[in-house]
Design a protein around this motif. Sequence first.
Motif, PDB file in Angstrom:
ATOM      1  N   ARG A 148      47.239 -15.148 -35.840  1.00 42.45           N
ATOM      2  CA  ARG A 148      47.828 -15.624 -37.087  1.00 42.45           C
ATOM      3  C   ARG A 148      49.310 -15.260 -37.152  1.00 42.45           C
ATOM      4  N   ASP A 149      49.622 -14.014 -36.834  1.00 40.63           N
ATOM      5  CA  ASP A 149      51.013 -13.579 -36.853  1.00 40.63           C
ATOM      6  C   ASP A 149      51.793 -14.074 -35.637  1.00 40.63           C
ATOM      7  N   MET A 150      51.116 -14.225 -34.514  1.00 44.05           N
ATOM      8  CA  MET A 150      51.786 -14.612 -33.281  1.00 44.05           C
ATOM      9  C   MET A 150      50.943 -15.665 -32.550  1.00 44.05           C
ATOM     10  N   PRO A 151      50.957 -16.911 -33.039  1.00 43.31           N
ATOM     11  CA  PRO A 151      50.148 -17.961 -32.409  1.00 43.31           C
ATOM     12  C   PRO A 151      50.521 -18.142 -30.940  1.00 43.31           C
ATOM     13  N   GLY A 152      49.504 -18.262 -30.113  1.00 39.02           N
ATOM     14  CA  GLY A 152      49.741 -18.529 -28.702  1.00 39.02           C
ATOM     15  C   GLY A 152      49.946 -17.301 -27.845  1.00 39.02           C
ATOM     16  N   TYR A 153      49.899 -16.103 -28.441  1.00 36.50           N
ATOM     17  CA  TYR A 153      50.096 -14.908 -27.629  1.00 36.50           C
ATOM     18  C   TYR A 153      48.944 -14.758 -26.639  1.00 36.50           C
ATOM     19  N   LEU A 154      49.262 -14.324 -25.428  1.00 32.71           N
ATOM     20  CA  LEU A 154      48.277 -14.314 -24.350  1.00 32.71           C
ATOM     21  C   LEU A 154      47.124 -13.344 -24.590  1.00 32.71           C
ATOM     22  N   LEU A 155      47.425 -12.178 -25.161  1.00 35.82           N
ATOM     23  CA  LEU A 155      46.434 -11.108 -25.260  1.00 35.82           C
ATOM     24  C   LEU A 155      46.060 -10.892 -26.723  1.00 35.82           C
ATOM     25  N   ASN A 156      44.776 -11.088 -27.057  1.00 38.58           N
ATOM     26  CA  ASN A 156      44.345 -11.022 -28.458  1.00 38.58           C
ATOM     27  C   ASN A 156      43.218 -10.040 -28.729  1.00 38.58           C
ATOM     28  N   ARG A 157      42.457  -9.654 -27.723  1.00 36.56           N
ATOM     29  CA  ARG A 157      41.240  -8.880 -27.953  1.00 36.56           C
ATOM     30  C   ARG A 157      41.287  -7.534 -27.242  1.00 36.56           C
ATOM     31  N   GLN A 158      40.641  -6.544 -27.875  1.00 33.72           N
ATOM     32  CA  GLN A 158      40.588  -5.215 -27.288  1.00 33.72           C
ATOM     33  C   GLN A 158      39.827  -5.190 -25.968  1.00 33.72           C
ATOM     34  N   ASP A 159      38.712  -5.910 -25.892  1.00 29.60           N
ATOM     35  CA  ASP A 159      37.942  -5.869 -24.649  1.00 29.60           C
ATOM     36  C   ASP A 159      38.709  -6.498 -23.496  1.00 29.60           C
ATOM     37  N   ASP A 160      39.513  -7.530 -23.765  1.00 28.25           N
ATOM     38  CA  ASP A 160      40.320  -8.135 -22.718  1.00 28.25           C
ATOM     39  C   ASP A 160      41.399  -7.165 -22.248  1.00 28.25           C
ATOM     40  N   ALA A 161      42.025  -6.467 -23.194  1.00 26.93           N
ATOM     41  CA  ALA A 161      43.035  -5.481 -22.813  1.00 26.93           C
ATOM     42  C   ALA A 161      42.416  -4.380 -21.954  1.00 26.93           C
ATOM     43  N   GLN A 162      41.249  -3.911 -22.338  1.00 26.50           N
ATOM     44  CA  GLN A 162      40.580  -2.876 -21.553  1.00 26.50           C
ATOM     45  C   GLN A 162      40.203  -3.393 -20.165  1.00 26.50           C
ATOM     46  N   ALA A 163      39.798  -4.656 -20.084  1.00 24.28           N
ATOM     47  CA  ALA A 163      39.453  -5.231 -18.782  1.00 24.28           C
ATOM     48  C   ALA A 163      40.676  -5.332 -17.881  1.00 24.28           C
ATOM     49  N   ILE A 164      41.817  -5.672 -18.452  1.00 22.14           N
ATOM     50  CA  ILE A 164      43.050  -5.739 -17.673  1.00 22.14           C
ATOM     51  C   ILE A 164      43.416  -4.353 -17.158  1.00 22.14           C
ATOM     52  N   CYS A 165      43.313  -3.349 -17.994  1.00 23.94           N
ATOM     53  CA  CYS A 165      43.590  -1.990 -17.538  1.00 23.94           C
ATOM     54  C   CYS A 165      42.669  -1.583 -16.388  1.00 23.94           C
ATOM     55  N   ALA A 166      41.394  -1.924 -16.514  1.00 24.42           N
ATOM     56  CA  ALA A 166      40.442  -1.599 -15.454  1.00 24.42           C
ATOM     57  C   ALA A 166      40.784  -2.355 -14.170  1.00 24.42           C
ATOM     58  N   GLN A 167      41.205  -3.611 -14.314  1.00 20.02           N
ATOM     59  CA  GLN A 167      41.553  -4.414 -13.139  1.00 20.02           C
ATOM     60  C   GLN A 167      42.769  -3.834 -12.415  1.00 20.02           C
ATOM     61  N   VAL A 168      43.770  -3.421 -13.168  1.00 17.81           N
ATOM     62  CA  VAL A 168      44.967  -2.841 -12.551  1.00 17.81           C
ATOM     63  C   VAL A 168      44.646  -1.471 -11.959  1.00 17.81           C
ATOM     64  N   GLY A 169      43.872  -0.679 -12.683  1.00 19.79           N
ATOM     65  CA  GLY A 169      43.420   0.603 -12.149  1.00 19.79           C
ATOM     66  C   GLY A 169      44.447   1.707 -12.127  1.00 19.79           C
ATOM     67  N   ALA A 170      45.540   1.542 -12.864  1.00 25.19           N
ATOM     68  CA  ALA A 170      46.572   2.574 -12.916  1.00 25.19           C
ATOM     69  C   ALA A 170      46.303   3.512 -14.084  1.00 25.19           C
ATOM     70  N   PRO A 171      46.271   4.827 -13.865  1.00 26.96           N
ATOM     71  CA  PRO A 171      45.956   5.737 -14.970  1.00 26.96           C
ATOM     72  C   PRO A 171      46.988   5.729 -16.080  1.00 26.96           C
ATOM     73  N   ASN A 172      48.203   5.274 -15.796  1.00 27.96           N
ATOM     74  CA  ASN A 172      49.241   5.256 -16.835  1.00 27.96           C
ATOM     75  C   ASN A 172      49.404   3.885 -17.473  1.00 27.96           C
ATOM     76  N   LEU A 173      48.418   3.005 -17.310  1.00 30.73           N
ATOM     77  CA  LEU A 173      48.365   1.748 -18.048  1.00 30.73           C
ATOM     78  C   LEU A 173      47.316   1.901 -19.141  1.00 30.73           C
ATOM     79  N   GLN A 174      47.741   1.788 -20.408  1.00 31.27           N
ATOM     80  CA  GLN A 174      46.867   2.066 -21.536  1.00 31.27           C
ATOM     81  C   GLN A 174      46.984   0.960 -22.587  1.00 31.27           C
ATOM     82  N   VAL A 175      46.085   1.012 -23.544  1.00 29.04           N
ATOM     83  CA  VAL A 175      46.038   0.011 -24.601  1.00 29.04           C
ATOM     84  C   VAL A 175      46.650   0.573 -25.881  1.00 29.04           C
ATOM     85  N   GLN A 176      47.438  -0.252 -26.532  1.00 23.32           N
ATOM     86  CA  GLN A 176      48.000   0.044 -27.845  1.00 23.32           C
ATOM     87  C   GLN A 176      47.054  -0.560 -28.880  1.00 23.32           C
TER      88      GLN A 176
END
Length: 262
Positions: A148-176
């Motif tokens: 709603r605030d940012m239409p079209g933004y690529l990343l919208n869900r917490q589970d997707d953000a967590q999946a991206i972090c797991a895919q990258v596998g870097a301990p210093n990549l975290q979710v806001q």
Amino acid sequence: MPRFAANLSMMYTEHAFLDRFAAAAQDGFEGVEFLFPYEHAAADIKARLDDAALAQALFNAPPGNWANGERGIASLPGREDEFRRGLDIALDYARVLGNRKIHVMAGLVASEATRETQRALYVEHLAYAARAASAHGIDILIEPINTRDMPGYLLNRQDDAQAICAQVGAPNLQVQFDCYHCQIVEGDLTIKLKRDIARIGHIQVAGVPERHEPDRGELDYPWLFALIDELGYEGWIGCEYRPRAGTSEGLGWVRPWLAKRA
């Protein structure tokens, strides 16, 4: 006990930017965050932080042309060199300002046909950013943002953000974890905080749905603050909201916590 950081891009806008640091400290804040520092020299911002005895909690890497509607370039094909140069600039600022967190914005999806290609590039760039930042002891953050605030933004869900972090596998990549964005997109904040707390690097708050002070609206913030403490979170909680009136006048909700830390 929660540690609150005033977001100087949204709060204290009754003052010039460099004067907001002193105003936040006067109200009892120990830390600040903001969107972008790049219109000011890092040394000038550092001087204001030091004068007010404030910690810098977070800022964003360069987002592309913000004034023209860009909201990050990490997923945009053809912007690879610009992304890497921008990350270098952000790391330079962080070394001066002292914060250990930098948010990398994904960018807007050009079309549904390009979503997967952009996501793959985003993951590639996050892996690069995490490697570059780890040499300086800095964490890279990614943030799901509501459509709603940012239409079209690529990343919208917490589970997707967590999946991206797991895919990258870097301990210093975290979710806001922005409570405002999460409530609008998916809700169920208690369960998501419990599920994901190990990979949450920063938390932000605002009232829902109007993005004013978090003392009214759909979310029970005292409950959430108690939960966040119970889960052992020791990072900053960024106050990323637009005050209904004057910033200081609207701080009744947070003054008890600020007083306890004084």
